[in-house]
Design a protein around this motif. Structure first.
Motif, mmCIF file in Angstrom:
data_model
loop_
_atom_site.group_PDB
_atom_site.id
_atom_site.type_symbol
_atom_site.label_atom_id
_atom_site.label_comp_id
_atom_site.label_asym_id
_atom_site.label_seq_id
_atom_site.Cartn_x
_atom_site.Cartn_y
_atom_site.Cartn_z
ATOM 1 N N UNK A 33 0.830 -1.214 0.000
ATOM 2 C CA UNK A 33 0.000 0.000 0.000
ATOM 3 C C UNK A 33 0.859 1.255 0.000
ATOM 4 N N UNK A 34 1.854 1.304 0.897
ATOM 5 C CA UNK A 34 2.718 2.483 0.947
ATOM 6 C C UNK A 34 3.503 2.644 -0.355
ATOM 7 N N UNK A 35 4.014 1.548 -0.891
ATOM 8 C CA UNK A 35 4.763 1.628 -2.147
ATOM 9 C C UNK A 35 3.871 2.128 -3.280
ATOM 10 N N UNK A 36 2.625 1.654 -3.306
ATOM 11 C CA UNK A 36 1.696 2.108 -4.344
ATOM 12 C C UNK A 36 1.438 3.604 -4.245
ATOM 13 N N UNK A 37 1.250 4.102 -3.030
ATOM 14 C CA UNK A 37 1.020 5.538 -2.847
ATOM 15 C C UNK A 37 2.186 6.367 -3.376
ATOM 16 N N UNK A 38 3.405 5.965 -3.024
ATOM 17 C CA UNK A 38 4.564 6.741 -3.457
ATOM 18 C C UNK A 38 4.806 6.600 -4.956
#
Length: 427
Positions: A219-224
């Motif tokens: 999720x965090x990687x997708x956001x960035x």
């Protein structure tokens, strides 16, 4: 008397001519021997004392040796990469999943940004919507399974009894004693494996923790990636050698288009498979039609293998709950939908941009499964599709299709490598 003198004169002349010819032949032989000795001496004088050992090796063997050590270097590098991926498998799979989700959601972010929203707001809205949809799907599947669990247990017992009766009446000559023996063996195996089941359950708690960690990391990687993907790509280009940056920069957009087309096409094809197979088994009265449809949707992300496994699951559920006829009809529905998918949907939706040979698909799925389990099997095929696009793009730009002509066979010993092209470095 005069005749005798003439005859003696002829004999004397013949002996003299024979002696002259013998002298000439001996002189010619001595001249040839002297010339041969001179040639041998000249060859010994010209021949180097320590000739180059490489000239004694045939040209084919030299080519095979050079290709062999380069292959060994590549194999060693690939082995190291595989070991590193295996050591940080959770991080790699989470980032790969983030790339796939980003490829699916990035066009929506771009549309919102072109509509006038800021990059941050477009990213937040798209990511929130995507994660909410995924959460609702997961909740719906769990709810359906729990809601139909009691009904499924009863239907399962009835299906087992019906399967037992069918086996007794079938032409396979199965006796009730044989069926009871098999059931008793299964019960004994389950009873003696209690400790193994307990340890497996404990390992399942650890696996669940890893899955949750991977989901958060994805999720965090997708956001960035959605918010700052372009700058991340520019930073990645700086890690490449300066001479290779232009080609890699050109290959990057082509690879991203391939990945986006693959993810979009796979989602559409998986949705169509799940919809029609789910409707088919629903009208056939198979329980848990909706959860099975969701399983088919998720399994379709593993090409070939996922379709077979999910179709087998639907047939088994139909067999133990509704009987042999319903199982056969379910198998027919699965086969028809999968044939339409393979021959109509995939060529039409995915197109030629992401077409990979079936053998490459099978080998990629098997390798990904061995290295990183189910997650590796999911990301293996898009990785192969992207690698195929990048390699083809780099080869087209480098002009490798125009291979230099081979030197003639008589010049093999004094062969010189052809000069490198202006846009290439010598090997």
């Amino acid at each position: 008397m005069p005749a005798i003198h003439r005859w003696l004169g002829h004999v004397k002349d013949g002996a003299t001519a024979l002696g002259e010819r013998r002298t000439q032949v001996q002189a010619r032989r001595e001249a040839e021997l002297l010339a041969e000795r001179q040639r041998v001496a000249e060859a010994r004088r010209i021949r180097p004392r320590n000739p180059d050992p490489a000239r004694a090796v045939p040209w084919g063997v030299r080519v095979a040796a050079e290709a062999g050590w380069r292959f060994l270097v590549l194999a060693a590098a690939l082995w190291v990469v595989m070991r590193v991926i295996g050591s940080v498998r959770l991080v790699v799979l989470a980032f790969a999943a983030a790339l796939l989700i980003t490829a699916l959601l990035e066009p929506t972010v771009a549309r919102l940004h072109r509509a006038g929203l800021s990059q941050g707001l477009s990213t937040a809205l798209t990511a929130l919507f995507g994660f909410v949809v995924l959460g609702l799907v997961g909740w719906f599947v769990v709810w359906q399974v729990l809601d139909n669990l009691d009904n499924l247990s009863g239907r399962l017992q009835e299906g087992i009894e019906e399967l037992k009766r069918w086996l007794l009446d079938s032409p396979f000559h199965v006796t009730e004693q044989q069926i009871n023996d098999v059931a008793g063996s299964l019960s004994d195996a389950i009873g003696t494996s209690t400790s193994d089941i307990t340890s497996t359950g404990l390992r399942g708690v650890t696996v669940l923790g890893e899955i949750l960690t991977g989901m958060l990391l994805a999720m965090f990687s997708t956001l960035f990636l959605l918010y700052d993907g372009r700058r991340i790509w520019q930073w990645t280009l700086k890690l490449m050698p300066a001479a290779a940056r232009p080609d890699v920069a050109d290959a990057g957009p082509a690879a991203w288009r391939t990945l986006t087309a693959y993810v979009r096409g796979t989602v559409i094809v998986a949705f169509i498979d799940a919809l029609f197979i789910g409707l088919g088994i629903y009208f056939l009265g198979v329980p848990l039609a909706v959860p099975i449809g969701v399983v088919i949707f998720l399994a379709s992300f593993v090409p070939l293998v996922g379709a077979v496994a999910s179709g087998a699951l639907a047939v088994v559920v139909a067999l133990v709950t509704q009987g042999v006829f319903t199982a056969l009809m379910t198998l027919l529905v699965v086969l028809v939908v999968q044939q339409i998918e393979g021959h109509v949907l995939q060529p039409f939706i995915l197109g030629r941009a992401v077409r990979v040979h079936p053998l490459a698909v099978v080998l990629a799925v098997a390798t990904g499964g061995v290295v990183a389990g189910i997650g590796g099997a999911v990301v293996a095929v898009p990785l192969v599709a992207v690698a195929n696009t990048v390699i083809g793009h780099l080869r087209a730009n480098a002009g490798d299709d125009a291979a230099p002509e081979r030197a003639p066979a008589e010049a093999d010993e004094e062969r010189v490598d052809p000069p490198a092209a202006p846009d290439q470095e010598p090997a």
